[in-house]
Design an enzyme around this catalytic site. Sequence first.
Site, mmCIF file in Angstrom:
data_model
loop_
_atom_site.group_PDB
_atom_site.id
_atom_site.type_symbol
_atom_site.label_atom_id
_atom_site.label_comp_id
_atom_site.label_asym_id
_atom_site.label_seq_id
_atom_site.Cartn_x
_atom_site.Cartn_y
_atom_site.Cartn_z
ATOM 1 N N LYS A 10 0.923 -1.393 0.117
ATOM 2 C CA LYS A 10 0.196 0.073 0.139
ATOM 3 C C LYS A 10 0.864 1.145 0.172
ATOM 4 O O LYS A 10 2.017 1.166 0.445
ATOM 5 C CB LYS A 10 -0.921 0.042 1.060
ATOM 6 C CG LYS A 10 -0.337 -0.056 2.588
ATOM 7 C CD LYS A 10 0.196 1.383 3.204
ATOM 8 C CE LYS A 10 0.651 1.517 4.487
ATOM 9 N NZ LYS A 10 1.489 2.677 4.949
ATOM 10 N N ASP A 141 -2.869 -1.536 9.703
ATOM 11 C CA ASP A 141 -3.449 -1.408 8.415
ATOM 12 C C ASP A 141 -4.168 -2.621 7.870
ATOM 13 O O ASP A 141 -4.301 -2.594 6.718
ATOM 14 C CB ASP A 141 -1.964 -1.440 7.704
ATOM 15 C CG ASP A 141 -1.192 0.073 7.769
ATOM 16 O OD1 ASP A 141 -1.889 0.989 8.085
ATOM 17 O OD2 ASP A 141 -0.037 0.288 7.703
HETATM 18 O O1 C5P Z 1 -0.161 -1.588 14.744
HETATM 19 P P1 C5P Z 1 1.224 -1.537 14.075
HETATM 20 O O2 C5P Z 1 1.802 -2.816 14.432
HETATM 21 O O3 C5P Z 1 1.219 -1.166 12.906
HETATM 22 O O4 C5P Z 1 1.478 -0.298 15.001
HETATM 23 C C1 C5P Z 1 3.015 -0.427 15.383
HETATM 24 C C2 C5P Z 1 3.405 0.707 16.287
HETATM 25 O O5 C5P Z 1 3.074 2.173 15.573
HETATM 26 C C3 C5P Z 1 2.399 0.871 17.410
HETATM 27 O O6 C5P Z 1 2.869 -0.009 18.388
HETATM 28 C C4 C5P Z 1 2.261 2.290 17.866
HETATM 29 O O7 C5P Z 1 3.565 2.590 18.630
HETATM 30 C C5 C5P Z 1 2.584 3.070 16.472
HETATM 31 N N1 C5P Z 1 1.183 3.324 15.930
HETATM 32 C C6 C5P Z 1 0.558 4.465 16.476
HETATM 33 N N2 C5P Z 1 -0.637 4.930 15.810
HETATM 34 C C7 C5P Z 1 -0.999 4.086 14.935
HETATM 35 C C8 C5P Z 1 -0.458 3.205 14.269
HETATM 36 C C9 C5P Z 1 0.657 2.609 14.803
HETATM 37 O O8 C5P Z 1 1.131 5.010 17.225
HETATM 38 N N3 C5P Z 1 -2.360 4.696 14.237
#
Ligand code: C5P
Length: 297
Positions: A10, A141
Amino acid sequence: MDVSVFSPAKINLFLAVTGRRADGFHDLVSVVVLLDFGDELQAEESRIQNSESKRFSLECDVPDLLVDETNLILKAAAAFAAATGWRGGAAFRLTKRIPLGAGLGGGSSNAVAALRALNELAGGLLGEQRLAEIAATLGSDCALFVKNAPAVMRGRGERVEALPAGAVRRLSGRRVLVFKPSFGIGTPWAYGRMAARGGDYLAAAEAEARLTAWVGGTAPAEEICFNNMEPAAFAKFVALPVLREKLRREFGVAAQMSGSGSACFALLGEDFVTAPLVARIREDWGPAAFVREARIA
Ligand code: C5P
């Protein structure tokens, strides 16, 4: 039985992080599209189940990807088994083409591909709604990859709404060059830097106003391009803004970071000759840089 699932990359055309939430995540408003390039995930049903831990296995052609239980494919498999009670097992083989630490959604995409592959092996135990619910627990995502269409993401990424047809027509099929330096950027680091800087957020009302104006208008994809995670990343990884400025000056090309980086992309006209641009990227970022032309799905 053996199934093969395409696991697309993406890019965030528009990414407005609007603030930090009480749970540590960030709220965002984003226009996200899938590309016609990505990974391939194969799942072969395995009949021998000696122990719970061997039910699901993962092999990958790229050595730097961890294939242990921290990999989102195996987390997705465990979540699928827990949610459905399916007793089968599977051996996954991942052909990795999406670079890691890129902001191209590779991990979340693989997780959704794993859920889809297992669902097919299990004879369709999960409906789209349930699949979306499980996916949402795996990565921010994931909901986008379940939707599998150009979308607006809100919340921490879990609220996904398909873009109206008029907007989709201005995006689908557009040529994109995706390029990434040899280093990646960790998503938690990027959000952490943004929180520490404090001043980079865009007010939610402003983000929504920009989105509404673009969706309701006729402006091309270029006009919605924005990413307020760039200042934090660019302050540390100066190779990104330096090259971006060169591409603007030398080629008149507007490049932008995708998600939390480090991959960048540029929308290209149909007649644009990419060779000199690609040569410039390789000259600046070295031969280990990832460069790939794709189209918005
Ligand atoms: O959910 P994902 O594994 O993609 O997120 C990784 C990290 O990125 C989360 O632990 C958080 O620290 C940060 N994050 C965030 N806000 C989001 C997505 C991710 O702060 N909307």
